[in-house]
Design a protein around this motif. Structure first.
Motif, PDB file in Angstrom:
ATOM      1  N   UNK A 358     -62.437  42.221  51.811  1.00 33.61           N
ATOM      2  CA  UNK A 358     -61.511  42.788  50.828  1.00 33.61           C
ATOM      3  C   UNK A 358     -62.297  43.364  49.650  1.00 33.61           C
ATOM      4  N   UNK A 359     -63.345  42.658  49.223  1.00 38.36           N
ATOM      5  CA  UNK A 359     -64.142  43.164  48.104  1.00 38.36           C
ATOM      6  C   UNK A 359     -64.826  44.485  48.463  1.00 38.36           C
ATOM      7  N   UNK A 360     -65.292  44.588  49.695  1.00 36.59           N
ATOM      8  CA  UNK A 360     -65.878  45.854  50.144  1.00 36.59           C
ATOM      9  C   UNK A 360     -64.838  46.974  50.111  1.00 36.59           C
ATOM     10  N   UNK A 361     -63.599  46.635  50.490  1.00 32.76           N
ATOM     11  CA  UNK A 361     -62.520  47.637  50.462  1.00 32.76           C
ATOM     12  C   UNK A 361     -62.212  48.068  49.040  1.00 32.76           C
ATOM     13  N   UNK A 362     -62.268  47.130  48.092  1.00 31.19           N
ATOM     14  CA  UNK A 362     -62.029  47.474  46.688  1.00 31.19           C
ATOM     15  C   UNK A 362     -63.142  48.376  46.151  1.00 31.19           C
ATOM     16  N   UNK A 363     -64.379  48.091  46.538  1.00 27.79           N
ATOM     17  CA  UNK A 363     -65.499  48.962  46.143  1.00 27.79           C
ATOM     18  C   UNK A 363     -65.333  50.351  46.755  1.00 27.79           C
ATOM     19  N   UNK A 364     -64.859  50.383  47.999  1.00 27.41           N
ATOM     20  CA  UNK A 364     -64.612  51.662  48.674  1.00 27.41           C
ATOM     21  C   UNK A 364     -63.541  52.451  47.923  1.00 27.41           C
ATOM     22  N   UNK A 365     -62.470  51.755  47.503  1.00 28.03           N
ATOM     23  CA  UNK A 365     -61.413  52.404  46.719  1.00 28.03           C
ATOM     24  C   UNK A 365     -61.973  52.946  45.409  1.00 28.03           C
ATOM     25  N   UNK A 366     -62.879  52.201  44.790  1.00 21.55           N
ATOM     26  CA  UNK A 366     -63.489  52.658  43.535  1.00 21.55           C
ATOM     27  C   UNK A 366     -64.290  53.944  43.753  1.00 21.55           C
ATOM     28  N   UNK A 397     -68.138  35.486  37.608  1.00 21.46           N
ATOM     29  CA  UNK A 397     -69.092  36.556  37.929  1.00 21.46           C
ATOM     30  C   UNK A 397     -68.618  37.879  37.339  1.00 21.46           C
ATOM     31  N   UNK A 398     -69.508  38.847  37.183  1.00 21.24           N
ATOM     32  CA  UNK A 398     -69.091  40.168  36.677  1.00 21.24           C
ATOM     33  C   UNK A 398     -68.105  40.828  37.645  1.00 21.24           C
ATOM     34  N   UNK A 399     -67.278  41.723  37.130  1.00 21.44           N
ATOM     35  CA  UNK A 399     -66.337  42.443  37.987  1.00 21.44           C
ATOM     36  C   UNK A 399     -67.100  43.291  38.994  1.00 21.44           C
ATOM     37  N   UNK A 400     -66.613  43.313  40.237  1.00 21.88           N
ATOM     38  CA  UNK A 400     -67.317  44.027  41.301  1.00 21.88           C
ATOM     39  C   UNK A 400     -67.118  45.540  41.202  1.00 21.88           C
ATOM     40  N   UNK A 401     -66.054  45.960  40.516  1.00 16.29           N
ATOM     41  CA  UNK A 401     -65.763  47.389  40.390  1.00 16.29           C
ATOM     42  C   UNK A 401     -64.908  47.600  39.143  1.00 16.29           C
ATOM     43  N   UNK A 402     -64.686  48.852  38.791  1.00 14.64           N
ATOM     44  CA  UNK A 402     -63.964  49.157  37.546  1.00 14.64           C
ATOM     45  C   UNK A 402     -62.593  49.773  37.826  1.00 14.64           C
ATOM     46  N   UNK A 403     -61.998  49.418  38.976  1.00 15.54           N
ATOM     47  CA  UNK A 403     -60.740  50.062  39.391  1.00 15.54           C
ATOM     48  C   UNK A 403     -59.638  49.068  39.715  1.00 15.54           C
TER      49      UNK A 403
END
Length: 530
Positions: A358-366, A397-403
């Motif tokens: 899911x985190x990879x998908x969120x980065x992809x969306x970003x 932890x820091x946010x993985x993305x800004x979206x």
């Protein structure tokens, strides 16, 4: 999906058992005056209650999002572009009178020809995709972990929690069963189904059991109508037996009907194009969420949607139980790849074996400039202490993305009770609050209902995000996130939060200490776009 169901239950039992300038420069009233506003002591009229999330805190003294003010003062005679909003949820009744005109249609697909015309891997995906196929009921993630047995990560924690929840649900079952038995006995005694308080009070009996049932319903009907009771007790029964038969049942297998391997993210050829799902009633949650974003404004039907230039893309991935990480990851990617610029996710859980998917998908969306908005959850928890999945940050932890935005829920009552009692919160891990109690929107089979949950707060914000992206399309997803957070109305009043309903300053229960304000957001978008 741990969203609405626990709220249904608690309501039923309660009734039956008794920086770009910053917000300060653009807010419509000086901030220091907001916390001294007179409290509204009279209940909202029905017409106002149906759309309270669109009202204005300063003008109406309810913590709405100033949507009406935005339309009347900022958007009049303005033309926006169409924004696709992906609704990753339980399904959407795309036939609804107040939604059918705003449903996304895949322009590259020819309906019904059995061919993947656009070669995106999904055959005849006209309005979205159903990653659950013909399945609906599912276990909770902790139940799936226990089913896998000792040695599975988090097994001991999940097993202890499962045993605790089973004990609690059995107690609730006893209460529900007693009320259902009382209802049946009184119906039989009175020889009618729709009895009232006077009917119950008039019962004369020497039967000890019937006397007990009479006392129960005298209390129940003193606070609600029989019609309302019937709806709420049905919701309570559905919840309890859904938990016992499916959600908490280690022997239940709801996935086999789908035909994939949920542990293999590369196994993507599954599901179907029926975005409503096998039973429209099971799409209530997603249909309601869709209506909050996009039901037609000012058509004298139901409520009003927040956004006026949107198309709803239905992605069915959330069952009656906990969603699979694989379905959510692929659902987000599907929405991104097919043109969604905003994605709403009104779901969540506290175990996530494959959270990296899911985190990879969120980065992809970003990377693809898509804003993703999640509900904070309905368990009165501090998310700085306990992880809720999915999110953009875990364990400090820091946010993985800004979206990504995480949304808490407000009630229509400015003051000490303005935060929904069920809403999760967190100084670091909840971004902002929005209306989520008594929200009126579309439900399946041409109906409308009031529902509540952070599930309802999240699409209110998705609607505001869609407005910004419609009228200011050059702004990026991260800029829209920044605008929503910075332009919110800051509050510093005392509110009640958590399972113990302790008092806290509103400014401390989210990252911003603010409530979403569409009017201010559009003003800031105008400034930023220049």
């Amino acid at each position: 999906m741990r969203n609405l169901k626990p709220i249904y239950l608690s309501t039923a039992l309660a009734l039956v058992l008794a920086s770009c300038g910053g917000a300060k420069q653009i807010i419509s009233t000086p901030v220091e005056n907001i916390d001294t506003l007179p409290l509204k002591v009279t209940p909202l009229a029905e017409n106002d209650l149906k759309r309270w999330s669109h009202l204005d805190l300063v003008r109406d003294t309810v913590p709405g999002m100033s949507v009406d003010k935005a339309y009347s003062e900022l958007l009049k005679n303005k033309k926006g572009s169409t924004v696709i909003v992906g609704i990753v949820d339980s399904g959407v009744d795309i036939r609804h009178e107040d939604l059918q005109g705003v449903i996304w249609v895949n322009p590259k697909e020819i309906a019904g020809n059995g061919i993947d015309d656009d070669k995106n891997g999904y055959i005849d995906d006209i309005n979205g995709w159903n990653f659950l196929g013909d399945s609906n009921n599912e276990q909770l993630e902790m139940t799936r972990i226990v089913k896998k047995g000792p040695g599975t990560p988090e097994y001991d924690k999940a097993k202890a929690q499962l045993e605790e929840e089973l004990a609690g649900i059995m107690q609730t079952k006893q209460q529900i069963d007693m009320i259902v038995a009382a209802d049946k006995a009184i119906k039989e005694h009175l020889k009618k189904d729709n009895f009232n308080l006077d009917d119950v009070k008039a019962i004369e009996t020497s039967d000890e059991k019937l006397s007990q049932y009479k006392a129960i319903f005298t209390q129940i009907l003193s606070g609600t109508s029989k019609e309302d009771f019937d709806k709420r007790i049905k919701a309570g029964v559905d919840f309890v037996y859904g938990q016992l038969n499916y959600n908490l049942n280690v022997d239940f297998d709801g996935r086999s009907i789908v035909g994939d391997n949920p542990e293999d993210i590369k196994d993507t050829k599954y599901g179907n194009n029926n975005v409503i799902g096998p039973d429209p009633e099971d799409a209530k949650h997603g249909t309601h969420v869709s209506g909050i974003v996009a039901q037609v404004r000012n058509n004298n039907k139901g409520g009003d949607g927040v956004a006026n230039n949107v198309k709803i893309m239905a992605v069915r991935a959330v069952p009656n139980g906990d969603e699979y990480d694989k379905d959510i990851a692929l659902g987000i990617r599907y929405a991104v790849d097919n043109g969604a610029k905003v994605i709403n996710g009104s779901f969540g859980k506290y175990y996530s074996p494959n959270k990296e998917w899911v985190q990879d998908a969120l980065k992809y969306a970003a990377k693809k400039d898509v804003l993703v908005i999640f509900a904070a959850g309905n368990d009165s928890k501090d998310l700085d202490v306990e992880n809720k999945y999915p999110s953009d940050s875990y364990d400090g932890s820091p946010e993985i993305s800004n979206n990504v935005l995480i949304i808490g829920a407000l009630a229509p009552s400015y003051g000490i009770n303005e935060v929904a009692g069920f809403s999760n919160y967190g100084t670091k891990n909840v971004d902002i609050f929005a209306p989520g109690v008594q929200i009126y929107a579309t439900t399946p089979n041409q109906t409308y209902e009031y529902l509540q949950g952070t599930s309802m707060a999240s699409p209110n914000v998705a609607g505001v995000a869609a407005l910004i992206r419609s009228y200011y399309p050059k702004l990026s997803a991260s800029q829209v996130k920044q605008i929503i957070m910075e332009s919110g109305t800051p509050l510093k009043n005392e509110v009640k939060v958590g399972e113990d309903q302790h008092k806290a300053n509103f400014s401390t229960i989210s990252k911003t200490g603010k409530i979403v304000n569409a009017y201010n957001a559009l003003l800031m978008a105008e400034q930023m776009s220049k």
